[in-house]
Design a protein around this motif. Structure first.
Motif, PDB file in Angstrom:
ATOM      1  N   ARG A   1      21.767 -25.579  -9.384  1.00 55.78           N
ATOM      2  CA  ARG A   1      20.190 -25.367  -9.761  1.00 55.78           C
ATOM      3  C   ARG A   1      19.214 -25.001  -8.507  1.00 55.78           C
ATOM      4  NH1 ARG A   1      20.005 -31.047 -12.581  1.00 55.78           N
ATOM      5  NH2 ARG A   1      21.290 -31.630 -10.949  1.00 55.78           N
ATOM      6  N   GLY A   2      19.852 -23.918  -7.805  1.00 56.31           N
ATOM      7  CA  GLY A   2      18.918 -23.656  -6.586  1.00 56.31           C
ATOM      8  C   GLY A   2      19.071 -24.356  -5.271  1.00 56.31           C
ATOM      9  N   CYS A   3      20.161 -25.256  -5.579  1.00 55.01           N
ATOM     10  CA  CYS A   3      20.205 -26.056  -4.199  1.00 55.01           C
ATOM     11  C   CYS A   3      21.149 -25.381  -3.157  1.00 55.01           C
ATOM     12  CB  CYS A   3      20.837 -27.449  -4.479  1.00 55.01           C
ATOM     13  SG  CYS A   3      19.811 -28.657  -5.462  1.00 55.01           S
ATOM     14  N   PHE A   4      21.246 -26.010  -2.284  1.00 53.17           N
ATOM     15  CA  PHE A   4      22.477 -25.400  -1.031  1.00 53.17           C
ATOM     16  C   PHE A   4      22.074 -24.149  -0.267  1.00 53.17           C
ATOM     17  CE2 PHE A   4      25.000 -27.900  -4.080  1.00 53.17           C
ATOM     18  CZ  PHE A   4      25.506 -28.952  -3.119  1.00 53.17           C
ATOM     19  N   GLY A   5      20.633 -23.775  -0.671  1.00 58.41           N
ATOM     20  CA  GLY A   5      20.350 -22.408  -0.344  1.00 58.41           C
ATOM     21  C   GLY A   5      20.987 -21.227  -0.768  1.00 58.41           C
ATOM     22  N   ILE A   6      21.446 -21.317  -2.239  1.00 55.96           N
ATOM     23  CA  ILE A   6      22.123 -20.476  -2.612  1.00 55.96           C
ATOM     24  C   ILE A   6      21.576 -19.199  -2.808  1.00 55.96           C
ATOM     25  CG2 ILE A   6      21.327 -20.927  -5.105  1.00 55.96           C
ATOM     26  CD1 ILE A   6      24.265 -20.117  -5.992  1.00 55.96           C
ATOM     27  N   TYR A   7      20.148 -19.065  -2.829  1.00 56.46           N
ATOM     28  CA  TYR A   7      19.505 -17.629  -3.352  1.00 56.46           C
ATOM     29  C   TYR A   7      19.250 -17.055  -2.013  1.00 56.46           C
ATOM     30  CZ  TYR A   7      18.523 -19.685  -7.671  1.00 56.46           C
ATOM     31  OH  TYR A   7      18.702 -20.447  -9.115  1.00 56.46           O
ATOM     32  N   GLN A   8      18.938 -17.756  -0.889  1.00 57.90           N
ATOM     33  CA  GLN A   8      19.145 -17.170   0.497  1.00 57.90           C
ATOM     34  C   GLN A   8      20.261 -16.502   0.701  1.00 57.90           C
ATOM     35  OE1 GLN A   8      17.996 -20.106  -0.325  1.00 57.90           O
ATOM     36  NE2 GLN A   8      16.112 -21.026   0.775  1.00 57.90           N
TER      37      GLN A   8
ATOM     38  N   ALA B   1      31.692 -20.060  -4.149  1.00 59.04           N
ATOM     39  CA  ALA B   1      32.165 -19.955  -5.488  1.00 59.04           C
ATOM     40  C   ALA B   1      31.221 -19.355  -6.394  1.00 59.04           C
ATOM     41  CB  ALA B   1      32.584 -21.049  -6.180  1.00 59.04           C
ATOM     42  N   ALA B   2      29.925 -19.629  -6.401  1.00 62.98           N
ATOM     43  CA  ALA B   2      28.966 -18.766  -7.390  1.00 62.98           C
ATOM     44  C   ALA B   2      28.685 -17.604  -6.993  1.00 62.98           C
ATOM     45  CB  ALA B   2      27.677 -19.798  -7.338  1.00 62.98           C
TER      46      ALA B   2
ATOM     47  N   GLY C   1      32.138 -14.466 -15.771  1.00 63.39           N
ATOM     48  CA  GLY C   1      30.471 -14.728 -16.325  1.00 63.39           C
ATOM     49  C   GLY C   1      30.206 -16.080 -16.770  1.00 63.39           C
ATOM     50  N   LEU C   2      31.134 -16.772 -17.509  1.00 62.74           N
ATOM     51  CA  LEU C   2      30.901 -18.140 -18.024  1.00 62.74           C
ATOM     52  C   LEU C   2      30.884 -18.920 -16.735  1.00 62.74           C
ATOM     53  CD1 LEU C   2      32.819 -18.314 -21.376  1.00 62.74           C
ATOM     54  CD2 LEU C   2      30.226 -18.290 -20.917  1.00 62.74           C
ATOM     55  N   ALA C   3      32.064 -18.846 -15.969  1.00 64.35           N
ATOM     56  CA  ALA C   3      32.084 -19.663 -14.615  1.00 64.35           C
ATOM     57  C   ALA C   3      30.823 -19.408 -13.545  1.00 64.35           C
ATOM     58  CB  ALA C   3      33.241 -19.134 -13.991  1.00 64.35           C
ATOM     59  N   ALA C   4      30.550 -18.172 -13.451  1.00 66.94           N
ATOM     60  CA  ALA C   4      29.197 -18.120 -12.629  1.00 66.94           C
ATOM     61  C   ALA C   4      27.991 -18.673 -13.287  1.00 66.94           C
ATOM     62  CB  ALA C   4      28.945 -16.550 -12.543  1.00 66.94           C
ATOM     63  N   LEU C   5      27.653 -18.636 -14.696  1.00 63.52           N
ATOM     64  CA  LEU C   5      26.649 -19.293 -15.133  1.00 63.52           C
ATOM     65  C   LEU C   5      26.671 -20.605 -15.200  1.00 63.52           C
ATOM     66  CD1 LEU C   5      24.044 -19.226 -17.063  1.00 63.52           C
ATOM     67  CD2 LEU C   5      25.665 -19.045 -19.043  1.00 63.52           C
ATOM     68  N   ALA C   6      28.124 -21.410 -14.998  1.00 62.77           N
ATOM     69  CA  ALA C   6      28.113 -22.716 -15.124  1.00 62.77           C
ATOM     70  C   ALA C   6      28.028 -23.048 -13.633  1.00 62.77           C
ATOM     71  CB  ALA C   6      29.698 -23.189 -15.580  1.00 62.77           C
ATOM     72  N   LEU C   7      28.290 -22.436 -12.772  1.00 61.41           N
ATOM     73  CA  LEU C   7      27.803 -22.810 -11.151  1.00 61.41           C
ATOM     74  C   LEU C   7      26.510 -22.924 -11.123  1.00 61.41           C
ATOM     75  CD1 LEU C   7      31.149 -21.414  -9.303  1.00 61.41           C
ATOM     76  CD2 LEU C   7      30.530 -23.784  -9.589  1.00 61.41           C
TER      77      LEU C   7
END
Length: 316
Positions: free
Chosen positions: A63-70, A198-199, A52-58
């Motif tokens: 910060r929404g870059c690299f198309g992470i939410y898509q 990773a995230a 959980g802490l690692a996921a939050l840090a990533l």
């Protein structure tokens, strides 16, 4: 100067070797940090905190870059499976095993990961098939595992109260099998940026571990851990997990699953040194012998030493 190309066709450059060495040091530290933390925090809660802490840090880093939410929306099933076999299952198994065994021995047993990766990749892929060198390396690695597990297991069967339980020795090996599955499955994430991969898997595995930790450990009823355990948890999450997985997926994208899994050869020396320096751990001759067999198996699997020897013979 580049190393010779491995059997799978992907090349290990000096930069990739440097990343692999750094990752070996970081993941060797994870066994040390886990050994400190698991003395005060139950294994499932520790896994949840680590992920959980690692996921939050990533997520804060990306910060929404690299198309992470898509990527999360479109490939959430793949992230769930990757999070299960690359995080939730192996971390839980290793932490449970470390309630009875030291950091160094856990790291050595987990160093069979490349062996399982080769076996699984041979069955599941077309570009990483078994060869005589890979078969020999697998046999050496499995022999090393038998040497490591054998003495304690036999002692346990005859009721030696001071022996290590067989299940505690088997759990890091089963974690290695899970990592082998993940290394092969992880090839499908090559098109994504390493921080996104990773995230994504850490987010998925955090959601899976939350109900497990809540039901099994009831963490809200536990006493607050001491400062050294808190610092170990932070180091485990931020350094060994968040940053470590960015490195791992970058190496996998550049050099392939089998080469990336070779990092586990570099993990035991780091874990052993840290355990010796700070935890007062010792290793028996059988442990050293088993590690030597595993190291020999990984060297044969890698194939570079044999190729360099043949090249030197041709030049002489």
């Amino acid at each position: 100067m580049n190393a010779p190309a491995p059997a799978g066709g992907q090349q290990m450059t000096m930069r990739t070797w440097a990343l692999l060495a750094l990752l070996g040091l970081i993941w060797g530290g994870s066994f040390f940090f886990a050994r400190v933390a698991v003395a005060h925090v139950p294994p499932f809660t520790l896994v949840f905190l680590r992920l959980g802490l690692a996921a939050l840090a990533l997520h804060l880093y990306i910060r929404g870059c690299f198309g992470i939410y898509q990527a999360l929306a479109g490939r959430w099933r793949e992230f769930l499976l990757m999070g299960l076999i690359n995080n939730a299952i192996p971390h839980a198994f290793i932490f449970l095993g470390q309630t009875h065994i030291g950091a160094g021995l856990a790291a050595i047993l987990n160093a069979t990961t490349p062996v399982w990766t080769v076996i699984i990749a041979n069955m599941a892929t077309d570009d990483e098939k078994l060869s005589s060198a890979k078969i020999g390396g697998c046999l050496l690695g499995l022999a090393g595992t038998v040497v490591l597990i054998g003495p304690s297991a036999i002692a346990g069967l005859f009721g030696n109260a001071g022996s290590v339980p067989l299940w505690a020795l088997m759990l890091p090996v089963l974690a290695a099998v899970s990592y082998g599955l993940a290394a092969t499955y992880g090839k499908r994430f090559r098109g994504l940026a390493p921080p996104v991969t990773a995230a994504g898997q850490l987010t998925a595995s955090t959601l899976m571990m939350l109900p497990v930790a809540a039901l099994v450990d009831t963490p809200w009823a536990l006493p607050m851990p001491p400062l050294d355990a808190k610092l170990a948890i932070l180091a485990l999450a931020l350094v060994s997990t968040a940053y470590g997985y960015i490195l791992f997926f970058r190496i996998m994208g550049e050099a392939g699953a089998t080469n990336a899994s070779l990092v586990t050869l570099l993990v035991p020396p780091s874990a052993i040194l840290l355990g010796y320096l700070f935890l007062g751990e010792t290793l028996q001759p059988a442990d050293v012998g088993g590690m030597a067999l595993i190291a020999a198996g990984l060297a044969v699997l890698d194939g570079r030493i044999l190729r360099l020897k043949r090249a030197a013979q041709r030049e002489s």
